[in-house]
Design an enzyme around this catalytic site. Structure first.
Site, PDB file in Angstrom:
ATOM      1  N   HIS A  96       0.675  -1.063  -0.003  1.00 52.93           N
ATOM      2  CA  HIS A  96      -0.097   0.066   0.004  1.00 52.93           C
ATOM      3  C   HIS A  96       0.892   1.350  -0.023  1.00 52.93           C
ATOM      4  CE1 HIS A  96      -2.843   2.764   2.388  1.00 52.93           C
ATOM      5  NE2 HIS A  96      -2.989   2.974   1.070  1.00 52.93           N
TER       6      HIS A  96
ATOM      7  N   ASN B   7      -5.777   3.562   7.193  1.00 52.25           N
ATOM      8  CA  ASN B   7      -7.017   3.964   6.910  1.00 52.25           C
ATOM      9  C   ASN B   7      -7.880   3.356   7.956  1.00 52.25           C
ATOM     10  OD1 ASN B   7      -6.199   5.350   4.660  1.00 52.25           O
ATOM     11  ND2 ASN B   7      -6.638   3.816   3.291  1.00 52.25           N
TER      12      ASN B   7
END
Ligand code: T1G
Length: 693
Positions: free
Chosen positions: A426, A476
């Site tokens: 990511h 997140n």
């Protein structure tokens, strides 16, 4: 056995420090230096002294680990004074890095010889400190006030060549450093010692200090050590070396005791711990990666391709859409032009990188690829289709990675016959700038794939943090709690610009509302649509959803939570949004009220801490400090607070727990039920910092 030894070569005594891995000035080294300089001084046959280090570098500074312990004698300022007082010329022979206390020791020596490839600097400000062993008094005497301020306020080391030009180094060599040093020292016996403390400081106009203060008020708002550095250099210009040294020491002890320095030191070690993964031995081999393919030529795909190319890999950018592929390839070339313009690399480096860059529309071209990074649209069905195709065309042993920022990596792996070769990589936007790489380990991802991902992060100049697979992973997932509170505070009457100002004053790089507009409110909206465990609360991200449904995506549409003038990135409060929020609050029956700065900080930051605790409970993160590294390097959390969980430890987990328990009563258990871990730590006065370390 002392890590410092003394050996005479003819008339030159050579003092060698051997304290791997980076020759820090821990107590045995300091004691060893004093003993060896005393011996060299007393040795009648010695006419000059060379100080040199074994291993890969000269002294990398004081031993930062000692700063949390009571100081031990001899203290570094005394060691430095002892070296400078030597009546025979002393030459420092520098290779690798001479940093912090290491450069202070080199400046206490009477002359400095440096290997051409070495670098020299005073990076103490990056640790919330200032040079504490006469560096602020010596550097201006050698390189002038302005250069000294630049070096100490940026913390950036300088290359040996530039150090030579600046007067910090007397001679450069590319040859055998020890031999060069001995022959140079022999020639110094005649001129004898030249003590830096006796040099005058070139006077400068006071405007130089005003300008420096202006710079730090913009770049280092509210930080203690930059101001103390400027103060110390101002005192150095008064010419009284001992008065300046005494003041510098006072400032150093003040900074060392500060929460800011504790936070920055925590971040330093936390970033070096992320590569140690429980259950994966240091001997686990890394797979060979030369060829990388990036699937999806959008903004992230192009940024990832550029990062891999500048790190020396051969890269194939693949996109099934011809126009999309052309746009992606153009974006990569544009990034190279930008890098060239900023002097990041030379033209021949640009050309050799572009020779390793290929664009393709055909999966069949991926047969020889070592690593594939998928960066297509954030939609599970599309991603599974891509992984199934990769499973057909990629060679055995190829690593199949996804750049998803929230979706289930195991579900993508289930679309292949080789889930052990599937991993999440990511990247954060902009991919070529952000230092964080969240490495998502799936249920079946093999250890050597994880190790290979960590190596890749290092080669890309990033910090790889290994996390488990869940919605939003670490970063997140926590952002959801932080953003949720922001959204609820909007409904309850806090204006977007008010929330953003308070959180940026507190230290966040940007406020949550400005970040939403930068990232694109449509991106968050789509991710929330994909989410399967969305709370059944009509207030949940209501304002962000409304704005996205109105096509107000943020900077990219000129309107989002804020308005943006043509071509400007400056957020302007928009009365239309204020009215929309008021109407929606009325419709949802949410009373609006005055909200204090403390409540805003506590709800947003404790939202992070609470979710961080749940992540540790779920085993999604190995250690609390990994979570701190994610938020410092991926989400603009203030580095001087050391990350959300270090911050909780600093103010006391008990205080956080009590407030969260209050919030549970005020706002309900759905969002504020205190995690078991938080309660247990509070009960036993524990620290997150002790978890997983
Ligand atoms: N103190 C203690 N440990 C240190 C250390 C230090 N100064 N520097 C490195 N280490 C450890 C590090 O944690 C790691 O340990 C191992 O060494 C290798 O480091 C009075 C107050 C030199 C450029 O700020 O920038 O002097 O993880 O993985 O990538 O004025 O280390 O293996 O257990 O980073 O090759 C000022 C800090 C101190 C420089 C090498 N000095 N170090 O980078 O290896 S304050 C610094 C670095 C001071 C005086 C003041 C880098 C490096 P482990 P590494 P690397």
């Amino acid at each position: 056995m002392s890590p410092v030894s003394l050996k005479r070569h003819g008339t030159v005594s050579v003092i060698t420090i051997d304290n791997p891995p980076v020759n820090v000035l821990s107590q045995p080294v300091r004691q060893g230096l004093v003993d060896c300089f005393d011996a060299a001084e007393a040795d009648a046959a010695t006419e000059a002294v060379v100080l040199i280090c074994a291993g890969r570098t000269f002294i990398a500074g004081a031993d930062i680990r000692e700063f949390d312990r009571p100081p031990e004698e001899p203290q570094l300022p005394d060691v430095v004074a002892r070296i400078e007082a030597t009546t025979k010329p002393v030459l420092a022979a520098v290779h690798g890095t001479a940093l912090g206390g290491g450069l202070e020791v080199a400046m206490a020596c009477h002359y400095r010889l440096a290997h051409r490839m070495s670098t020299l600097g005073l990076p103490e400000v990056t640790l919330g400190l200032l040079p504490g062993a006469t560096g602020t008094q010596r550097l201006p005497r050698l390189v002038g006030v302005e250069r000294a301020l630049d070096m100490m306020l940026s913390g950036e080391p300088v290359a040996a060549g530039a150090a030579m030009e600046a007067g910090l180094v007397d001679k450069l060599t590319g040859e055998d450093l020890l031999a060069e040093a001995i022959s140079y020292a022999e020639k110094l016996a005649k001129p004898g010692p030249r003590r830096v403390r006796d040099l005058a400081v070139e006077p400068v106009d006071a405007a130089v200090f005003d300008a420096a203060r202006k710079r730090i008020s913009q770049k280092a708002r509210g930080l203690l050590s930059p101001e103390r550095i400027i103060r110390s250099v101002e005192l150095a210009t008064r010419g009284d070396f001992d008065a300046g040294r005494a003041a510098e020491r006072r400032f150093f002890l003040e900074c060392k005791a500060s929460a800011q320095s504790q936070g920055l030191r925590h971040a330093f070690f936390a970033e070096r711990k992320t590569a140690t993964i429980p259950g994966i031995g240091k001997e686990t081999p890394s797979r060979k990666i030369e060829n990388i393919a990036v699937i999806g030529a959008g903004t992230m795909g192009a940024g990832i391709a550029y990062s891999c190319l500048t790190a020396g890999f051969t890269v194939q950018l693949l996109d099934k859409d011809e126009a999309g592929l052309a746009r992606g390839a153009t974006a990569v070339r544009k990034l190279f032009d930008g890098g060239l313009a900023r002097g990041k690399f030379a033209r021949q480096d640009l050309e050799s990188s572009l020779q390793r860059f290929h664009a393709s529309r055909d999966f069949a071209d991926l047969g020889g690829t070592d690593l594939v990074i998928e960066a297509v649209f954030e939609n599970m069905a599309i991603k599974k289709e891509v992984f199934a195709r990769l499973d057909e065309v990629c060679k055995q042993g190829a690593i199949l990675a996804t750049n998803t920022s929230t979706l289930d990596v195991d579900e993508m792996a289930s679309a292949t016959s080789r889930p052990k070769d599937v991993i999440g990589l990511h990247f954060f936007s902009p991919a070529h700038v952000m230092r964080l790489l969240e490495i998502v380990r799936g249920a079946e991802t093999s250890g050597d794939v994880v190790v290979t991902a960590l190596d890749l992060a290092k080669k890309l100049g990033k910090i790889g943090v290994v996390v488990g697979n869940c919605f939003g992973f670490v970063g997140n997932r926590m952002l959801y709690s932080y953003g949720r509170e922001n959204q609820l505070l909007l409904l309850e009457g806090a204006a977007p610009e008010y929330i953003d100002r308070i959180l940026t004053d507190w230290g966040m790089a940007m406020g949550p509302n400005a970040v939403g507009d930068l990232a694109g409110l449509d991106v968050g909206y789509k991710a929330r649509q994909e989410r399967r465990d969305r709370p059944d609360d009509p207030r949940f991200y209501r304002i962000a959803d409304l704005l996205a449904e109105l096509g107000r995506f943020g900077q990219k549409t000129g309107k989002g939570m804020y308005r943006y003038e043509q071509g400007s990135r400056e957020p302007v409060p928009d009365p239309e949004v204020q009215a929309l929020i008021r109407d929606e609050a009325r419709r949802l029956g949410v009373p609006q009220r005055e909200i204090s700065e403390t409540e805003i900080v506590e709800r947003c930051i404790y939202g992070l801490v609470t979710e961080g605790a749940r992540i540790l409970e779920d085993g999604i993160s190995h250690r609390a400090s990994d979570i701190d590294v994610v938020w410092i390097n991926g989400y603009g959390f203030p580095r001087h607070r050391g990350g959300p969980l270090n911050f909780a430890d600093t103010i006391g987990v008990k205080k956080v727990y009590r407030t969260v328990a209050e919030f549970e009563k005020r706002f309900g258990p759905e969002y504020w039920t205190p995690p078991q871990l938080l309660r247990k730590l509070a009960e036993k006065n524990g620290r997150f910092g002790d978890i997983g370390n």
